[in-house]
Design a protein around this motif. Structure first.
Motif, PDB file in Angstrom:
ATOM      1  N   LEU A 164       0.786  -1.237   0.000  1.00  0.00           N
ATOM      2  CA  LEU A 164       0.000   0.000   0.000  1.00  0.00           C
ATOM      3  C   LEU A 164       0.821   1.292   0.000  1.00  0.00           C
ATOM      4  O   LEU A 164       0.539   2.190  -0.803  1.00  0.00           O
ATOM      5  CB  LEU A 164      -0.965  -0.022   1.190  1.00  0.00           C
ATOM      6  CG  LEU A 164      -2.228   0.811   0.996  1.00  0.00           C
ATOM      7  CD1 LEU A 164      -3.040   0.282  -0.174  1.00  0.00           C
ATOM      8  CD2 LEU A 164      -3.068   0.807   2.256  1.00  0.00           C
ATOM      9  N   PRO A 165       1.844   1.434   0.867  1.00  0.00           N
ATOM     10  CA  PRO A 165       2.596   2.700   0.837  1.00  0.00           C
ATOM     11  C   PRO A 165       3.179   2.972  -0.538  1.00  0.00           C
ATOM     12  O   PRO A 165       3.204   4.118  -1.000  1.00  0.00           O
ATOM     13  CB  PRO A 165       3.711   2.482   1.859  1.00  0.00           C
ATOM     14  CG  PRO A 165       3.287   1.353   2.698  1.00  0.00           C
ATOM     15  CD  PRO A 165       2.348   0.520   1.884  1.00  0.00           C
ATOM     16  N   TYR A 166       3.656   1.912  -1.178  1.00  0.00           N
ATOM     17  CA  TYR A 166       4.290   2.094  -2.485  1.00  0.00           C
ATOM     18  C   TYR A 166       3.249   2.436  -3.536  1.00  0.00           C
ATOM     19  O   TYR A 166       3.463   3.284  -4.401  1.00  0.00           O
ATOM     20  CB  TYR A 166       5.079   0.840  -2.858  1.00  0.00           C
ATOM     21  CG  TYR A 166       6.063   0.500  -1.771  1.00  0.00           C
ATOM     22  CD1 TYR A 166       7.161   1.322  -1.559  1.00  0.00           C
ATOM     23  CD2 TYR A 166       5.864  -0.578  -0.920  1.00  0.00           C
ATOM     24  CE1 TYR A 166       8.065   1.060  -0.542  1.00  0.00           C
ATOM     25  CE2 TYR A 166       6.755  -0.847   0.102  1.00  0.00           C
ATOM     26  CZ  TYR A 166       7.853  -0.026   0.290  1.00  0.00           C
ATOM     27  OH  TYR A 166       8.734  -0.280   1.313  1.00  0.00           O
ATOM     28  N   LEU A 167       2.111   1.765  -3.449  1.00  0.00           N
ATOM     29  CA  LEU A 167       1.028   2.074  -4.373  1.00  0.00           C
ATOM     30  C   LEU A 167       0.572   3.519  -4.159  1.00  0.00           C
ATOM     31  O   LEU A 167       0.360   4.272  -5.116  1.00  0.00           O
ATOM     32  CB  LEU A 167      -0.139   1.105  -4.135  1.00  0.00           C
ATOM     33  CG  LEU A 167      -1.222   1.100  -5.205  1.00  0.00           C
ATOM     34  CD1 LEU A 167      -0.627   0.664  -6.538  1.00  0.00           C
ATOM     35  CD2 LEU A 167      -2.362   0.167  -4.824  1.00  0.00           C
ATOM     36  N   ILE A 188       5.801  -3.239  -5.104  1.00  0.00           N
ATOM     37  CA  ILE A 188       4.420  -3.718  -5.227  1.00  0.00           C
ATOM     38  C   ILE A 188       4.422  -5.166  -5.728  1.00  0.00           C
ATOM     39  O   ILE A 188       3.744  -6.037  -5.170  1.00  0.00           O
ATOM     40  CB  ILE A 188       3.626  -2.783  -6.158  1.00  0.00           C
ATOM     41  CG1 ILE A 188       3.455  -1.410  -5.483  1.00  0.00           C
ATOM     42  CG2 ILE A 188       2.271  -3.388  -6.500  1.00  0.00           C
ATOM     43  CD1 ILE A 188       2.901  -0.334  -6.390  1.00  0.00           C
ATOM     44  N   LEU A 189       5.228  -5.428  -6.765  1.00  0.00           N
ATOM     45  CA  LEU A 189       5.288  -6.786  -7.307  1.00  0.00           C
ATOM     46  C   LEU A 189       5.778  -7.779  -6.256  1.00  0.00           C
ATOM     47  O   LEU A 189       5.281  -8.891  -6.144  1.00  0.00           O
ATOM     48  CB  LEU A 189       6.234  -6.802  -8.518  1.00  0.00           C
ATOM     49  CG  LEU A 189       5.582  -6.860  -9.895  1.00  0.00           C
ATOM     50  CD1 LEU A 189       4.978  -8.249 -10.101  1.00  0.00           C
ATOM     51  CD2 LEU A 189       4.471  -5.832 -10.055  1.00  0.00           C
ATOM     52  N   MET A 190       6.763  -7.320  -5.486  1.00  0.00           N
ATOM     53  CA  MET A 190       7.320  -8.178  -4.448  1.00  0.00           C
ATOM     54  C   MET A 190       6.233  -8.586  -3.460  1.00  0.00           C
ATOM     55  O   MET A 190       6.103  -9.765  -3.104  1.00  0.00           O
ATOM     56  CB  MET A 190       8.381  -7.352  -3.725  1.00  0.00           C
ATOM     57  CG  MET A 190       9.366  -8.121  -2.981  1.00  0.00           C
ATOM     58  SD  MET A 190      10.676  -6.927  -2.627  1.00  0.00           S
ATOM     59  CE  MET A 190      11.813  -8.034  -1.915  1.00  0.00           C
ATOM     60  N   VAL A 211       0.455   6.511  -6.826  1.00  0.00           N
ATOM     61  CA  VAL A 211      -0.787   7.202  -7.157  1.00  0.00           C
ATOM     62  C   VAL A 211      -0.657   8.701  -6.895  1.00  0.00           C
ATOM     63  O   VAL A 211      -1.054   9.530  -7.721  1.00  0.00           O
ATOM     64  CB  VAL A 211      -1.967   6.607  -6.348  1.00  0.00           C
ATOM     65  CG1 VAL A 211      -3.206   7.480  -6.476  1.00  0.00           C
ATOM     66  CG2 VAL A 211      -2.261   5.195  -6.825  1.00  0.00           C
ATOM     67  N   ILE A 212      -0.034   9.057  -5.758  1.00  0.00           N
ATOM     68  CA  ILE A 212       0.093  10.480  -5.444  1.00  0.00           C
ATOM     69  C   ILE A 212       1.011  11.172  -6.454  1.00  0.00           C
ATOM     70  O   ILE A 212       0.707  12.255  -6.963  1.00  0.00           O
ATOM     71  CB  ILE A 212       0.619  10.676  -4.000  1.00  0.00           C
ATOM     72  CG1 ILE A 212      -0.465  10.231  -3.016  1.00  0.00           C
ATOM     73  CG2 ILE A 212       0.984  12.135  -3.744  1.00  0.00           C
ATOM     74  CD1 ILE A 212      -0.049  10.287  -1.577  1.00  0.00           C
TER      75      ILE A 212
END
Lengths: 522, 292, 359
Positions: free
Chosen positions: B254-257, C155-157, B261-262
């Motif tokens: 989630l943080p990376y997503l 994310i992929l990880m 997105v931001i």
């Protein structure tokens, strides 16, 4: 002449050493091209010393060394008899040397006060830059400059920026003031102001170096004149000994007929076929401001249309819109009778030969000449075999031709473009664009980096091109260039075009006036 | 809810420290992708220091010093040697990962004798952090120091002509930003998770780099996004527990997503116009070369 | 007296710098790394002995395969000035897609050759698709590709780990986080020397030997390669010449992502034969491949050689981990210094330091 050891020369050495600034045997080269070759130069207290020379003679390189922007390959610098080492602008400022640049060197996103405070040693790192605001206003008022210290540089016009540089030099309280072609782009009134400033500085026992290529200016204001040619000092003369003709000869040598520079070509035969037709075009700049404001003009076959104007009045935005690099906000462009949008992006690049202001944008410096020569043709049937393989043999052959026909100083087609001098890059781009044989060439300041002979060559080439029934849009800061080449002329000022008419009808003084303030001064 | 806010602040603090430092670095025209490694190295070195000295503040300092050292290397390679900033930064991140692993390996999982406890004073912490952000904003936009930094990031050639030592300012800004990055990593261990495992802190540096972009290189906006990301991290914790019981791996993405997105939202909308990066960010400075 | 150092651009790059620079940086990085290892309590000779051993081991080739594939792809992207840091995620995307299809869609009676081709294509597409996503974000919206590809890596990880811990966890795997073993018609054959089975799988090895030459041809002989190099060297000139920069960005992301995807296919079908935890599938190859690309001076054939060398280094790193207390992560020290010395030496080959003594 300062190298010998005869008593006579020793005497001269003595005088030079006591000069306010004495540059001895300075040499400097860029990429192996000698820009300065054993140049010696001295500046006395309380004099205005003009350095005269044509483009590429080395004038700016010489003073940039004194101002710490370049370091010399060899040679020494003495200030009031003491040998000094000027490795940076910091050193120069420390020794009391200030430079007013031809193209103001200021940081766009910072305010006037920010910019000036960066040069001032008496503003500490933890001082607010706004503290020098009052002083700026005071000087600005004294000289009639109307500069607001809290304005960002990007919101200033070209001449306002130049005034900021002058205020900077005044606030630095420098002993040596270098002015690099400061009056080229100013009105008569503003020019008088600068002259006044220089004379006052002279009376204060400061030394002023003025770079110019205008003989009349040199004769009017100078105490002494040093002429540079091809990186060497021709001579230094007292203004009392100098005449127009003598200086001309020193600048260009005997081989050039003196009046050639002023000689004008006959007007071209224009036909009614319009190659380019622009109506009501508006374009925004990078900051979202309207840089081109509803302009209209057209160019016929066999015609050179010249637009004169000081940098930053929307010329770049205009040509970028024309060449498809920038989207206009409104208006129409028609080329060869067809609407702009009927051409694909690629087609536009091929029907317009474009010599941009920043020549580096038209070449890939870390590619060899032969790869650069096919930048616009690499995917045409001429250079493609088997649908996607580039025929490099042909490209090499083609670029060898260009090198030969356009006198590009390079050992061969596999030399990297990055190792060519500015003038040769300019010629390479010109060669490439003309040999595509487009109906229209757009050339922006096409001779800025060129010496006299190359300039003549470029003029010749553009002129011949037009005579084959093609059209040229010439955009230049140099009004003499525009006057010499163009059939019809207009001036661009703050995004608008002022038609001056056919060349023989142009009132040159009025044209200059328009370039500088967009209107008649009186 | 209040507990969540407190956790968001605490989790966001290292991100804020790192992003304010990187704002200074990037304002000087240097992109430091080594920040990621610096964060991890700061975490490892501060952990070992605190373990042996029992002084958490000394841990912070040592973390910062190691960060500054990496930043100095980045300055030499990318500013003095004009190496590509992206490559130099990545190389230093790898190097720092490795160094962190060498330094901390034998101490994995040992309990810290002391740490920095801020759980009770999180409200004061917010106030202090906002004050710090304002102070850094003031320095950057009002003082000559800030003008020097911004000048070399916008137009280094003009800055040099005005008398600014471009190379020095760029290197020092990088060293300063990296010092902050190291302190951030140290704080992450000492003030937040309080235990060190191999790879602790990985990924935080990247997020700090994203915060710099969406904060428009302005210290005043950095707290907003740091606390936002801190909040996401705190919320993840909460959502793994009953009654939500969400999958920790999906939550971990989630943080990376959110970052992606931001970033996208800022770049794809008209807001972007106000968020121009320093004009010469990432570009090497060549003093001696003639611009035609 | 003062000594001053200044620099001047050389009129020509130093001769043989294409060989001297990579060699020099390898030597520097090995020496510095050995010093650091000694400081951590390892016998100074151990490092070099292990390294020498690795030069002749099949495990080096096994590691070289994914490194070459990803490294060549990255070299193409970097040549266009597109900073794809996402090979790690793209390897995972390839591995993930190939695993899913192998587990759930490939009929057990499918011809193994057909299956391999199908799965390579699937893996390539998955990696390319992930790359293209970042490419479009950059080309259309100017989203920094370094950050977007990095975020996609994480994310992929997490997705792969979610699957192997959750829905895809194998029923015959005693609760370990991994999928069931794939049906044997999708196994890629491994190289067998005498009666020794190696972990080198033949089809992916073959691909990784062919691809560099293909990509070299693409980059230096075709119009697409020309476009890539122009965009990379001077985007303004590309725009000027009418090159569609967005298309070039997309193309290089597809190539680099796709090649990484193939590497991922090779890992799961050729070595593990099941999908395992993300950290072990990609094992940092995607990041190490960045070094491969630079050590090869962004030349695909150079990346082939560099890939082998870094494969040796990785293999040595694993051996070191076993015989000393050094963790595998420490190998990053070597690769980091290697990359740093590469760009520093590159500077010296282009610029001449001038030392002046000033009195």
């Amino acid at each position: 002449m300062s190298r010998g050891t005869t008593p006579q020369n020793l005497f001269f050495n003595q005088e030079y050493r006591e000069a306010l600034a004495y540059m001895k045997d300075i040499s400097k080269s860029f990429y192996g091209n000698k820009a300065l070759n054993n140049v010696s130069f001295n500046l006395r207290k309380g004099e205005i010393h003009v350095i005269l020379g044509e483009n590429g003679a080395g004038k700016t390189t010489l003073v940039k060394i004194l101002a710490g922007l370049y370091s010399p390959d060899s040679g020494e610098i003495f200030l009031e008899g003491k040998k000094v080492n000027i490795e940076s602008t910091r050193d120069a400022i420390k020794y009391g040397i200030a430079m007013v640049n031809q193209y103001p060197q200021l940081v766009e996103e910072l305010t006037v006060a920010d910019n000036i405070s960066l040069s001032l040693n008496n503003v500490g790192l933890f001082n607010q830059t706004s503290k020098i605001g009052d002083k700026i206003i005071e000087i600005s008022e004294r000289y009639g400059f109307r500069i607001q210290p809290w304005k960002e540089i990007m919101n200033l016009s070209f001449s306002e920026r130049q005034r900021v540089e002058i205020i900077k030099a005044i606030m630095l309280d420098a002993k040596v003031i270098i002015m690099d072609e400061p009056t080229t782009l100013l009105t008569t009134k503003e020019r008088r102001l600068i002259y006044q400033f220089m004379k006052k500085a002279k009376a204060d026992e400061r030394g002023i170096i003025l770079i110019t290529h205008k003989l009349s200016e040199a004769l009017e204001i100078a105490d002494r004149i040093t002429v540079l040619r091809k990186g060497k000092v021709v001579d230094t003369v007292d203004v009392s000994e100098a005449t127009y003709e003598k200086l001309m000869e020193m600048m260009f040598g005997r081989t050039v007929a003196i009046h050639e520079k002023i000689l004008k070509r006959g007007l071209g035969e224009t036909t009614s076929r319009r190659v380019l037709e622009i109506s009501d075009l508006s374009v925004k700049d990078n900051y979202g401001r309207l840089a081109v404001n509803g302009i209209s003009f057209h160019i016929h076959k066999g015609e050179i249309y010249g637009i004169a104007g000081i940098a930053g009045n929307g010329q770049i935005e205009l040509v970028e819109a024309l060449y498809g690099l920038r989207k206009p906000v409104k208006g129409d462009i028609k080329i060869m009778g067809k609407n702009y949008w009927e051409y694909s992006k690629k087609e536009i690049k091929r029907i317009i030969g474009y010599i941009p202001d920043k020549i580096q944008d038209a070449v890939v410096l870390d590619m060899p000449i032969y790869e650069n020569s096919i930048l616009k043709l690499y995917d045409t049937s001429e250079y493609i075999r088997n649908r996607f393989i580039i025929d490099y043999d042909r490209a090499i052959e083609y670029s060898s031709q260009l090198i030969k026909n356009y006198y590009i100083a390079a050992e061969g087609p596999d030399v990297y473009a990055g190792y060519l001098s500015g003038g040769n890059l300019q010629k390479l781009v010109l060669a490439r664009e003309i040999s595509i044989d487009p109906p229209l060439i757009v050339a922006v300041n096409p001779t800025r980096a060129l010496d006299h002979f190359s300039t003549e060559f470029v003029y010749e080439t553009l002129y011949k091109f037009k005579e084959t029934g093609k059209a040229v849009l010439l955009i230049s800061e140099d009004k003499d260039e525009v006057l010499r080449l163009s059939d019809r002329i207009s001036v661009m000022y703050e995004g608008r075009l002022i038609e001056m008419g056919r060349r023989e009808d142009v009132d040159v003084d009025l044209m200059e006036e328009y370039m500088i303030r967009g209107q008649n001064e009186d | 809810m209040l507990e969540l806010v407190a956790r968001a602040i605490i989790a966001g603090t290292p991100l804020l420290i790192a992003s304010i430092g990187e704002i200074y670095t990037e304002r000087s025209g240097v992109l430091n992708l080594g920040l990621e490694g610096i964060f991890v190295l700061g975490a490892a070195t501060s952990f070992v220091t605190t373990l042996y000295t029992g002084n958490a503040y000394l841990g912070l300092l040592v973390g910062g010093i190691f960060g500054a050292f990496i930043g100095f290397l980045h300055g030499i390679v990318s500013v003095s040697f004009r190496g590509r900033q992206v490559v130099s930064g990545l190389a230093l991140t790898m190097f720092s990962y490795g160094l962190a692993s060498l330094i901390g390996k034998s101490e994995v999982g040992k309990p810290l004798p002391t740490y920095i406890y801020v759980g009770d004073i999180w409200m004061e912490l917010i106030a202090i952090e906002i004050l710090i952000a304002v102070a850094f904003w003031y320095i950057l936009f009002k003082l000559k120091l800030g003008a020097s930094i911004r000048s070399v990031g916008d137009n280094p050639n003009a800055a040099e002509a005005l008398g600014v030592d471009v190379v020095k300012v760029r290197i020092l800004s990088t060293v300063f930003g990296s010092f902050m990055g190291g302190v951030a990593g140290a704080w992450y261990i000492l003030g937040y998770i309080q235990v060190w495992t191999e790879g602790a802190g990985m990924g935080r540096g990247w997020i700090a780099l994203a915060i710099v972009i969406v904060s428009a290189w302005n210290p005043l906006l950095a707290p907003v996004f740091s606390f936002l990301f801190g909040g996401i991290e705190a919320a993840l914790w909460r959502f793994q527990l009953p009654p939500y019981n969400l999958d920790p791996y999906l939550l971990g993405a989630l943080p990376y997503l959110a970052t992606l997105v931001i970033l996208f939202m800022f770049m794809a909308t008209p807001i972007k116009k106000y968020f121009r990066p320093p004009a010469s960010l990432g570009e090497p400075f060549y003093k001696e070369e003639r611009t035609i | 007296m003062k000594i001053e150092l200044s620099i001047k651009r050389r009129p020509r790059e130093l001769p043989y710098s294409n060989i001297i620079v990579p060699m020099g940086s390898i030597i520097i990085s090995l020496i510095v790394s050995d010093i650091l290892l000694v400081l951590s309590g390892v016998d100074p000779m151990v490092f070099f002995i292990v390294l020498a051993d690795s030069f002749l081991s099949f495990s080096s080739i096994r590691y070289a395969i994914p490194l070459i594939l990803s490294g060549v792809g990255l070299a193409i992207a970097y040549k266009a000035n597109v900073w794809n840091i996402g090979a790690e995620g793209q390897i995972l995307a390839g591995a993930l897609a190939a695993s899913g299809v192998a587990l759930f869609y490939i009929p057990p009676d499918m011809n193994p050759v057909t299956a391999a081709v199908v799965l390579y294509v699937i893996g390539f597409s998955a990696g390319a698709g992930l790359g293209l996503l970042a490419g479009i974000l950059k080309a259309r919206f100017n989203v920094n590709e370094v950050l977007s590809t990095l975020m996609l890596n994480y994310i992929l990880m997490q997705i792969v780990n979610y699957l192997v811990y959750g829905p895809w966890r194998g029923v015959r795997e005693y609760g370990y986080p991994r999928t069931d073993i794939f049906p044997d018609n999708v196994w890629l054959p491994q190289l067998i020397i005498g009666d020794m089975r190696t972990t080198v799988n033949i089809p992916t090895l073959a691909i990784s030997l062919i691809i560099p030459f293909l990509m070299y041809f693409l980059l230096f002989k075709t119009k697409w390669g020309y476009e890539i190099r122009v965009v990379g060297s001077n985007p303004n000139a590309a725009e000027y010449g009418g090159i569609n920069t967005g298309k070039v960005i997309a193309l290089t992301m597809i190539i680099s992502g796709g090649l990484a995807g193939i590497a991922g296919v090779g890992e799961v079908l050729g070595i593990y034969r099941q999908l395992i935890r993300a950290e072990r599938v990609s094992a940092g190859f995607g990041y190490t491949a960045i070094i491969v690309a630079w050590l090869g001076k962004l030349n695909p054939i150079g990346a082939l050689i560099a890939g082998y060398f870094i494969g040796v280094l990785v293999s040595a790193g694993y051996t070191l981990q076993i015989i000393s207390r050094i963790s595998y992560g420490a190998i990053n020290v070597v690769t980091g210094i290697l990359l740093l010395s590469l760009i520093s030496l590159d500077f010296i080959s282009k610029y001449k330091p001038i030392v002046k003594v000033v009195r």
